[in-house]
Design a protein around this motif. Structure first.
Motif, PDB file in Angstrom:
ATOM      1  N   THR A   1       0.848  -1.192   0.000  1.00 19.82           N
ATOM      2  CA  THR A   1       0.000   0.000   0.000  1.00 19.82           C
ATOM      3  C   THR A   1       0.882   1.240   0.000  1.00 19.82           C
ATOM      4  O   THR A   1       1.631   1.486   0.941  1.00 19.82           O
ATOM      5  N   CYS A   2       0.779   2.022  -1.059  1.00 18.34           N
ATOM      6  CA  CYS A   2       1.599   3.218  -1.221  1.00 18.34           C
ATOM      7  C   CYS A   2       1.339   4.179  -0.067  1.00 18.34           C
ATOM      8  O   CYS A   2       0.191   4.399   0.326  1.00 18.34           O
ATOM      9  N   THR A   3       2.404   4.739   0.484  1.00 18.81           N
ATOM     10  CA  THR A   3       2.241   5.647   1.627  1.00 18.81           C
ATOM     11  C   THR A   3       1.882   7.061   1.193  1.00 18.81           C
ATOM     12  O   THR A   3       1.763   7.950   2.020  1.00 18.81           O
ATOM     13  N   HIS A   4       1.725   7.263  -0.132  1.00 21.64           N
ATOM     14  CA  HIS A   4       1.240   8.585  -0.570  1.00 21.64           C
ATOM     15  C   HIS A   4      -0.265   8.625  -0.355  1.00 21.64           C
ATOM     16  O   HIS A   4      -0.738   9.162   0.629  1.00 21.64           O
TER      17      HIS A   4
ATOM     18  N   THR B   1      -1.613   0.743  -5.067  1.00 20.01           N
ATOM     19  CA  THR B   1      -0.850  -0.471  -4.827  1.00 20.01           C
ATOM     20  C   THR B   1       0.438  -0.435  -5.634  1.00 20.01           C
ATOM     21  O   THR B   1       0.401  -0.201  -6.841  1.00 20.01           O
ATOM     22  N   VAL B   2       1.545  -0.674  -4.955  1.00 14.10           N
ATOM     23  CA  VAL B   2       2.829  -0.626  -5.643  1.00 14.10           C
ATOM     24  C   VAL B   2       3.215  -2.017  -6.155  1.00 14.10           C
ATOM     25  O   VAL B   2       2.677  -3.021  -5.715  1.00 14.10           O
ATOM     26  N   ASN B   3       4.127  -2.020  -7.110  1.00 11.00           N
ATOM     27  CA  ASN B   3       4.609  -3.233  -7.730  1.00 11.00           C
ATOM     28  C   ASN B   3       6.124  -3.193  -7.723  1.00 11.00           C
ATOM     29  O   ASN B   3       6.697  -2.137  -7.980  1.00 11.00           O
ATOM     30  N   PHE B   4       6.760  -4.359  -7.454  1.00  9.53           N
ATOM     31  CA  PHE B   4       8.222  -4.319  -7.521  1.00  9.53           C
ATOM     32  C   PHE B   4       8.634  -4.385  -8.990  1.00  9.53           C
ATOM     33  O   PHE B   4       8.147  -5.216  -9.743  1.00  9.53           O
ATOM     34  N   GLY B   5       9.526  -3.470  -9.386  1.00  7.20           N
ATOM     35  CA  GLY B   5       9.974  -3.464 -10.775  1.00  7.20           C
ATOM     36  C   GLY B   5       8.909  -2.981 -11.731  1.00  7.20           C
ATOM     37  O   GLY B   5       8.982  -3.211 -12.940  1.00  7.20           O
ATOM     38  N   GLY B   6       7.924  -2.290 -11.222  1.00  6.81           N
ATOM     39  CA  GLY B   6       6.816  -1.835 -12.070  1.00  6.81           C
ATOM     40  C   GLY B   6       7.238  -0.740 -13.047  1.00  6.81           C
ATOM     41  O   GLY B   6       6.561  -0.499 -14.042  1.00  6.81           O
ATOM     42  N   ASP B   7       8.349  -0.098 -12.772  1.00  6.12           N
ATOM     43  CA  ASP B   7       8.845   0.946 -13.662  1.00  6.12           C
ATOM     44  C   ASP B   7      10.071   0.403 -14.389  1.00  6.12           C
ATOM     45  O   ASP B   7      11.068   0.027 -13.765  1.00  6.12           O
ATOM     46  N   GLU B   8      10.009   0.353 -15.699  1.00  6.25           N
ATOM     47  CA  GLU B   8      11.111  -0.213 -16.502  1.00  6.25           C
ATOM     48  C   GLU B   8      12.440   0.450 -16.183  1.00  6.25           C
ATOM     49  O   GLU B   8      13.489  -0.188 -16.189  1.00  6.25           O
ATOM     50  N   ASN B   9      12.403   1.749 -15.922  1.00  4.73           N
ATOM     51  CA  ASN B   9      13.651   2.476 -15.688  1.00  4.73           C
ATOM     52  C   ASN B   9      14.237   2.235 -14.307  1.00  4.73           C
ATOM     53  O   ASN B   9      15.386   2.566 -14.056  1.00  4.73           O
ATOM     54  N   ASN B  10      13.430   1.723 -13.399  1.00  5.50           N
ATOM     55  CA  ASN B  10      13.914   1.455 -12.042  1.00  5.50           C
ATOM     56  C   ASN B  10      13.536   0.044 -11.627  1.00  5.50           C
ATOM     57  O   ASN B  10      12.701  -0.153 -10.759  1.00  5.50           O
TER      58      ASN B  10
ATOM     59  N   PHE C   1       7.252   0.509  -7.421  1.00  2.59           N
ATOM     60  CA  PHE C   1       6.752   1.633  -8.202  1.00  2.59           C
ATOM     61  C   PHE C   1       5.238   1.759  -8.028  1.00  2.59           C
ATOM     62  O   PHE C   1       4.505   0.775  -8.049  1.00  2.59           O
ATOM     63  N   CYS C   2       4.789   2.984  -7.827  1.00 10.04           N
ATOM     64  CA  CYS C   2       3.352   3.212  -7.717  1.00 10.04           C
ATOM     65  C   CYS C   2       2.884   3.938  -8.958  1.00 10.04           C
ATOM     66  O   CYS C   2       3.388   5.020  -9.279  1.00 10.04           O
ATOM     67  N   PRO C   3       1.934   3.354  -9.700  1.00  8.88           N
ATOM     68  CA  PRO C   3       1.528   3.932 -10.979  1.00  8.88           C
ATOM     69  C   PRO C   3       0.675   5.202 -10.841  1.00  8.88           C
ATOM     70  O   PRO C   3       0.511   5.930 -11.804  1.00  8.88           O
ATOM     71  N   CYS C   4       0.153   5.452  -9.639  1.00  6.02           N
ATOM     72  CA  CYS C   4      -0.804   6.559  -9.533  1.00  6.02           C
ATOM     73  C   CYS C   4      -0.136   7.912  -9.723  1.00  6.02           C
ATOM     74  O   CYS C   4      -0.587   8.723 -10.526  1.00  6.02           O
ATOM     75  N   HIS C   5       0.921   8.168  -8.943  1.00  4.72           N
ATOM     76  CA  HIS C   5       1.615   9.452  -9.098  1.00  4.72           C
ATOM     77  C   HIS C   5       3.112   9.213  -9.170  1.00  4.72           C
ATOM     78  O   HIS C   5       3.902  10.030  -8.740  1.00  4.72           O
ATOM     79  N   PHE C   6       3.460   8.036  -9.697  1.00  9.78           N
ATOM     80  CA  PHE C   6       4.866   7.690  -9.922  1.00  9.78           C
ATOM     81  C   PHE C   6       5.700   7.731  -8.643  1.00  9.78           C
ATOM     82  O   PHE C   6       6.838   8.198  -8.644  1.00  9.78           O
ATOM     83  N   GLY C   7       5.151   7.275  -7.560  1.00  9.70           N
ATOM     84  CA  GLY C   7       5.911   7.165  -6.321  1.00  9.70           C
ATOM     85  C   GLY C   7       6.860   5.977  -6.428  1.00  9.70           C
ATOM     86  O   GLY C   7       6.550   4.975  -7.068  1.00  9.70           O
TER      87      GLY C   7
ATOM     88  N   GLY D   1      12.013  -0.591   1.171  1.00 10.48           N
ATOM     89  CA  GLY D   1      10.791   0.153   1.464  1.00 10.48           C
ATOM     90  C   GLY D   1      10.998   1.641   1.609  1.00 10.48           C
ATOM     91  O   GLY D   1      10.026   2.397   1.647  1.00 10.48           O
ATOM     92  N   THR D   2      12.246   2.104   1.680  1.00  7.98           N
ATOM     93  CA  THR D   2      12.493   3.544   1.859  1.00  7.98           C
ATOM     94  C   THR D   2      11.954   4.316   0.656  1.00  7.98           C
ATOM     95  O   THR D   2      12.228   3.952  -0.490  1.00  7.98           O
ATOM     96  N   ASN D   3      11.234   5.381   0.949  1.00  3.19           N
ATOM     97  CA  ASN D   3      10.689   6.170  -0.155  1.00  3.19           C
ATOM     98  C   ASN D   3      11.799   6.954  -0.834  1.00  3.19           C
ATOM     99  O   ASN D   3      12.699   7.468  -0.187  1.00  3.19           O
ATOM    100  N   VAL D   4      11.725   7.024  -2.172  1.00  6.42           N
ATOM    101  CA  VAL D   4      12.754   7.731  -2.933  1.00  6.42           C
ATOM    102  C   VAL D   4      12.447   9.227  -2.871  1.00  6.42           C
ATOM    103  O   VAL D   4      11.354   9.642  -3.221  1.00  6.42           O
TER     104      VAL D   4
END
Ligand code: HEM
Ligand code: FES
Lengths: 166, 223
Positions: A100-103, A107-116, A121-127, A133-136
């Motif tokens: 559960t995204c803390t923003h 719902t976040v996914n591991f490796g959900g962003d190709e670049n990272n 990665f959270c698709p809603c606001h690119f968190g 687990g540390t937020n970037v």
């Protein structure tokens, strides 16, 4: 008794007594209903039962999504809930994170962003979150992903409820 | 402080005449128990209204926990009564209140009858009163099914048998009220909707008409 020369007039006396008695009766009527309505906020939270997640041997260094089923007493029904838990091994330590995204709770996914590929990665606001687990910094979330308490018995991993980190 | 808030509002929208019109009216000597104790019989109308208010309030609160579904209805009632704080009190208010309304209404009707207050020009209000009587009886009847226990179920079976005994349309009427061929899921949702939305709406409308007519015509004179 005359109406004059009293600090409290007959009319005032009656107003006070009637308002007092009326207020008392009204409160006696409304109080049980209000207490009834707010009961959920005053009921003790369910104790943190530990629930079986998966076998220790299923874990790798790479986070994987496991589904966690557990029962919740919900008023007059017992609900079976299903959550997703991202778990991996960090050396000997089991790390189990809530997706559960803390923003704002997507719902976040591991490796959900190709670049990272090594981050959550959270698709809603690119968190984004590091593997632990540390937020970037510079992405919307303001705190790390919540982490589950874990316990290992006979090669099986048990988890409690997710807790804020730090 | 309160006085100043009141004045501030009153300055702008002139609310004094509104509440004066509602609250400021004469209570004649013959209906004032302070003058003749026996005049307490004139209180039963107000007491009926008071218990109706309690029914509506406690009913609204019960609806926070109650579900009109055959699987869960009984469990939800049991839960709200035994697990929720003051559940026994709130359900008790509604349960016993349902009988108190009917008793109060009956005593009020007797007072109106024996003081002859139903006579000209108040015939219309007697008719409205009788409609209120039926609506409240129907509230008691539909509410009785909601706990979905044995008593509720078999009482409703009797109700439906009585409905079915109406000549010609009885069977159709029974299906309409039960919402199907058996007393079941659809009967419960139907009774719930009627109990919680339709009848209270009708009741409040009728009560408004009742009160407006009383204010127009005044209370009936001494015997
Ligand atoms: C004059 C008005 C009313 C009367 C005479 C009345 C009567 C009843 C009766 C006899 C029961 C069965 C109670 C039991 O056996 O314990 C009941 C249940 C119920 N009523 Fe009402 N009722 C009235 C108004 C309302 C209103 C306005 C609401 C909601 C807005 C409401 C909501 C409920 C609910 C949720 C139940 C089921 C819970 C339970 O059984 O304890 N009622 N009512
Ligand atoms: S909810 Fe995840 S970034 Fe906004």
């Amino acid at each position: 008794m005359s109406e004059k020369n009293h600090n409290v007039s007959r009319r005032q006396f009656l107003t006070y007594t009637l308002m007092g008695v009326g207020g008392f009766m009204g409160a006696a009527m409304v109080m049980p209903m209000v207490r009834f309505a707010v009961d959920p906020i005053l009921q003790a939270d369910a104790a943190g039962d530990m629930n079986e997640l998966t076998a220790l041997s299923d874990l790798t260094e790479e986070p994987q999504a496991f589904s966690l089923t557990y029962e919740v007493e919900d008023g007059w029904v017992t609900q079976t809930m299903e959550d997703t838990v991202w778990a991996y091994l960090s050396g000997d330590e089991v790390v189990a994170l809530s997706p559960t995204c803390t923003h704002l709770g997507c719902t976040v996914n591991f490796g959900g962003d190709e670049n990272n590929p090594d981050q959550f990665f959270c698709p809603c606001h690119f968190g984004r979150f590091e593997i632990d687990g540390t937020n970037v910094p510079g992405t919307p979330p303001t705190e790390p992903l919540h982490r589950y308490d874990t316990e290992i018995r006979d090669g099986v991993i048990y988890v409690g409820r997710p807790q804020p980190q730090q | 402080m309160l006085q100043r808030i009141y004045d501030w509002i009153d300055d702008r929208i002139d609310i004094t005449p509104i509440w004066r019109d509602i609250a400021d009216h004469e209570v004649p000597e013959h209906v004032n128990p302070g003058h003749h104790f026996s005049a307490f019989v004139y209180c039963f109308g107000g007491l009926t209204f008071f218990t109706v208010v309690i029914q509506i309030l406690s009913g609204m609160f019960l609806t926070m926990y109650y579900v009109p579904d055959i699987v869960n209805a009984h469990a939800s009632v049991e839960y709200l009564q035994s697990e929720v704080a003051f559940g026994m009190i709130v359900r008790g208010m509604h349960h016993w209140g349902a009988s108190v309304v009917i008793v109060m209404m009956f005593l009020h009707t007797l007072r109106v009858f024996f003081t002859g207050s139903y006579k000209k020009p108040r015939e219309i209000n007697w008719v409205v009163g009788v409609l209120i009587f039926f609506v409240i009886l129907a509230l008691g009847l539909t509410g009785y099914l909601l706990p979905w226990d044995m008593k509720a179920y078999f009482a409703t079976q009797v109700t439906l048998e009585i409905v079915a005994s109406v000549p010609v349309v009885g069977d159709t009427l029974e299906t309409l009220i039960a919402g199907g061929e058996v007393i079941g899921a659809q009967t419960l949702t139907r009774f719930f909707a009627i109990h919680v939305f339709f009848l209270p709406g009708a009741l409040l409308g009728l009560i408004a008409v009742h009160f407006i007519m009383i204010r127009r015509q005044g209370i009936s004179g001494p015997l």
